[in-house]
Enzyme design. Sequence first.
Site, PDB file in Angstrom:
ATOM      1  N   SER A   1      39.372  31.317  42.538  1.00 51.08           N
ATOM      2  CA  SER A   1      37.926  31.558  42.561  1.00 51.08           C
ATOM      3  C   SER A   1      37.330  31.185  41.202  1.00 51.08           C
ATOM      4  CB  SER A   1      37.623  33.013  42.930  1.00 51.08           C
ATOM      5  OG  SER A   1      38.133  33.883  41.946  1.00 51.08           O
TER       6      SER A   1
ATOM      7  N   LEU B   1      40.999  33.022  33.306  1.00 53.11           N
ATOM      8  CA  LEU B   1      42.395  32.706  33.019  1.00 53.11           C
ATOM      9  C   LEU B   1      42.540  31.413  32.224  1.00 53.11           C
ATOM     10  CD1 LEU B   1      42.834  35.136  34.868  1.00 53.11           C
ATOM     11  CD2 LEU B   1      44.805  33.951  35.796  1.00 53.11           C
TER      12      LEU B   1
ATOM     13  N   ILE C   1      35.075  32.530  38.831  1.00 51.73           N
ATOM     14  CA  ILE C   1      35.085  33.397  37.649  1.00 51.73           C
ATOM     15  C   ILE C   1      36.527  33.650  37.196  1.00 51.73           C
ATOM     16  CG2 ILE C   1      34.521  35.695  36.749  1.00 51.73           C
ATOM     17  CD1 ILE C   1      32.068  35.679  38.601  1.00 51.73           C
ATOM     18  N   CYS C   2      37.414  33.882  38.144  1.00 58.87           N
ATOM     19  CA  CYS C   2      38.823  34.141  37.796  1.00 58.87           C
ATOM     20  C   CYS C   2      39.445  32.927  37.107  1.00 58.87           C
ATOM     21  CB  CYS C   2      39.620  34.514  39.037  1.00 58.87           C
ATOM     22  SG  CYS C   2      39.074  36.047  39.828  1.00 58.87           S
ATOM     23  N   THR C   3      39.155  31.750  37.622  1.00 60.24           N
ATOM     24  CA  THR C   3      39.684  30.540  37.000  1.00 60.24           C
ATOM     25  C   THR C   3      39.149  30.404  35.580  1.00 60.24           C
ATOM     26  OG1 THR C   3      39.955  29.429  39.128  1.00 60.24           O
ATOM     27  CG2 THR C   3      39.812  28.020  37.169  1.00 60.24           C
TER      28      THR C   3
END
Length: 159
Positions: free
Chosen positions: A49, A56, A51-53
Site C-alpha cells: 500500500s 518502509l 503509505i506503508c511503502t
Amino acid sequence: MTGSASTGAVEVGSPAPDFTLKNQHGQDVTLSQLRGRNVVVLFYPFAFSGICTGELCEIRDNLSAFNDADAEVLAISCDPMFSLRAWSDQDGYTFSLLSDFWPHGEVARAYGIFQEGPGAAARGTYVIDREGVVRWKIENGLGDARELNGYLQALQSLG
C-alpha cells in the site's frame, strides 16, 4: 506468539510483549532473543500500500541510522509471509518483515493496536531498549503516516 502477553495498550516503561513470528524468508524471529540490542517494532497495515511503502522505503534509505544506534528493525503486518517476501524483493528491504498472519493479528492485539474492521494493525512504533523495556512509542491510525525523525531521536536518546 510465545510467552505471556497482556492485552491492551503497551505503555512506555513497561516490558515489551514477547513474540516469535516468521520473517519474509520463513525464519523465526523472537523479540526476547534480541536482548542486548535496541529494537524498533513497527506495525503497519498492508504490504504494497502507498503509505506503508513510503514508510518502509524511508527506513530502508536510512537503515544506517538504525545500525548506528545498534537497533534491529522489525516491521510487522498481518500479511502472509509470501506477500512480505514478494514486497521485500520488489523494494529491497533488508530488515525483517514479520508476518502476524496466523493466529491473525495476535501480536498486534498484544500491543493493543489491532483494528477489527479492516483486520489489520494500526501504525504503531515501539522503541525497545536492550533490556526489553518500551522507551518510546507512537500509535497512529491506518491512514496517518509516522515521522521517521521521531523514532530516530528516541533511539539516539538510548545511547
